[in-house]
Design a protein around this motif. Structure first.
Motif, short mmCIF file in Angstrom:
data_model
loop_
_atom_site.label_atom_id
_atom_site.label_comp_id
_atom_site.label_asym_id
_atom_site.label_seq_id
_atom_site.Cartn_x
_atom_site.Cartn_y
_atom_site.Cartn_z
N CYS A 13 22.42 39.05 35.06
CA CYS A 13 23.87 39.70 35.03
C CYS A 13 23.67 40.58 36.53
O CYS A 13 23.00 41.32 36.87
CB CYS A 13 24.04 40.75 34.12
N HIS A 14 24.81 40.09 37.23
CA HIS A 14 24.72 40.75 38.54
C HIS A 14 26.16 41.74 38.68
O HIS A 14 26.52 42.14 39.63
CB HIS A 14 24.86 39.75 39.74
N SER A 45 24.77 32.81 31.52
CA SER A 45 25.87 32.15 30.76
C SER A 45 26.91 31.56 31.96
O SER A 45 27.20 30.18 31.93
CB SER A 45 26.73 32.60 29.89
N ALA A 46 27.39 32.38 32.97
CA ALA A 46 28.42 31.92 33.95
C ALA A 46 27.84 31.80 35.40
O ALA A 46 27.88 32.91 35.94
CB ALA A 46 29.44 32.56 33.88
N PRO A 47 27.11 30.76 35.91
CA PRO A 47 26.59 30.65 37.07
C PRO A 47 27.42 30.68 38.26
O PRO A 47 28.60 29.87 38.08
CB PRO A 47 25.53 29.48 37.00
N GLY A 48 27.22 31.34 39.21
CA GLY A 48 28.00 31.39 40.46
C GLY A 48 27.58 30.61 41.62
O GLY A 48 26.41 30.75 41.88
N PHE A 49 28.55 29.46 42.02
CA PHE A 49 28.21 28.77 43.09
C PHE A 49 29.06 28.90 44.45
O PHE A 49 30.32 29.18 44.05
CB PHE A 49 28.29 27.22 42.55
N MET A 50 28.58 28.74 45.50
CA MET A 50 29.50 28.91 46.66
C MET A 50 30.40 27.57 46.65
O MET A 50 29.90 26.54 46.40
CB MET A 50 28.47 28.73 48.03
N GLN A 51 31.69 27.80 46.99
CA GLN A 51 32.69 26.92 47.17
C GLN A 51 33.09 26.59 48.48
O GLN A 51 34.02 26.10 48.81
CB GLN A 51 33.86 27.58 46.70
N PHE A 52 31.97 26.76 49.40
CA PHE A 52 31.96 26.39 50.86
C PHE A 52 30.72 26.20 51.30
O PHE A 52 29.54 26.50 50.74
CB PHE A 52 32.60 27.52 51.53
N SER A 53 30.56 25.63 52.50
CA SER A 53 29.36 25.38 53.28
C SER A 53 28.65 26.40 53.97
O SER A 53 29.43 27.41 54.39
CB SER A 53 29.56 24.27 54.05
N SER A 97 29.05 41.36 40.55
CA SER A 97 29.88 40.39 39.61
C SER A 97 30.90 41.05 38.61
O SER A 97 30.76 42.13 38.42
CB SER A 97 29.18 39.07 38.87
N SER A 98 32.08 40.54 38.53
CA SER A 98 32.87 41.14 37.68
C SER A 98 32.64 41.64 36.29
O SER A 98 33.49 42.60 35.77
CB SER A 98 34.48 40.45 37.71
N SER A 99 31.92 40.94 35.65
CA SER A 99 31.37 41.14 34.41
C SER A 99 29.92 40.80 34.16
O SER A 99 29.58 39.87 34.96
CB SER A 99 32.28 40.51 33.37
N CYS A 100 29.26 41.01 33.13
CA CYS A 100 28.02 40.77 32.76
C CYS A 100 28.04 39.08 32.40
O CYS A 100 28.74 38.44 31.78
CB CYS A 100 27.42 41.44 31.47
N THR A 101 26.77 38.43 32.33
CA THR A 101 26.48 37.25 32.41
C THR A 101 27.18 36.46 33.39
O THR A 101 27.08 35.05 33.30
CB THR A 101 26.27 36.66 30.89
N LEU A 102 27.47 37.03 34.39
CA LEU A 102 27.72 36.31 35.68
C LEU A 102 26.83 36.67 36.82
O LEU A 102 26.40 37.53 36.85
CB LEU A 102 29.36 36.61 36.08
N ALA A 103 26.16 35.41 37.26
CA ALA A 103 25.14 35.75 38.22
C ALA A 103 25.09 34.60 39.27
O ALA A 103 25.67 33.56 39.26
CB ALA A 103 23.82 35.43 37.60
#
Length: 108
Positions: A13-14, A45-53, A97-103
């Motif tokens: 979590c971040h 649980s909820a992985p965060g990916f860049m939406q740009f290059s 991140s806005s909540s836990c299990t977002l990284a």
């Protein structure tokens, strides 16, 4: 670093990350860009990916969104980040991140 690398769900979590510039090291020294919709990977649980290059020119800084994947959406939650190209590596200005299990994902 390799802390966030791995398959399957987990508790990474971040939400308590300090807003700051970060340089990633280890086997996956770059944040991942969005590919297929993925959840429950990278020990979160909820992985965060860049939406740009990533920026292509040394010294260049760009802003864009990270989308956290959940419930069939690549952008169930989003946050804005900055990325600077430092020649041989990148640095990232990351908020919590806005909540836990977002990284943020650097590899999986």
């Amino acid at each position: 670093d390799d802390t966030y690398v791995g398959l399957g769900a987990g508790g990474i979590c971040h939400s308590s990350l300090a807003t700051s510039w970060y340089r990633l090291t280890g086997s996956y020294p770059k944040l991942q860009q969005q590919g297929a919709h993925l959840t429950n990977i990278g020990n979160t649980s909820a992985p965060g990916f860049m939406q740009f290059s990533h920026p292509s020119t040394s010294g260049e800084t760009i802003s864009g969104n990270v989308g956290f994947n959940w419930g069939g959406s690549n952008t169930m939650w989003t946050t804005s980040i900055q990325v600077t190209h430092c020649g041989a590596y990148f640095v990232y200005y990351l908020p919590p991140s806005s909540s836990c299990t977002l990284a943020y994902m650097s590899g999986f």
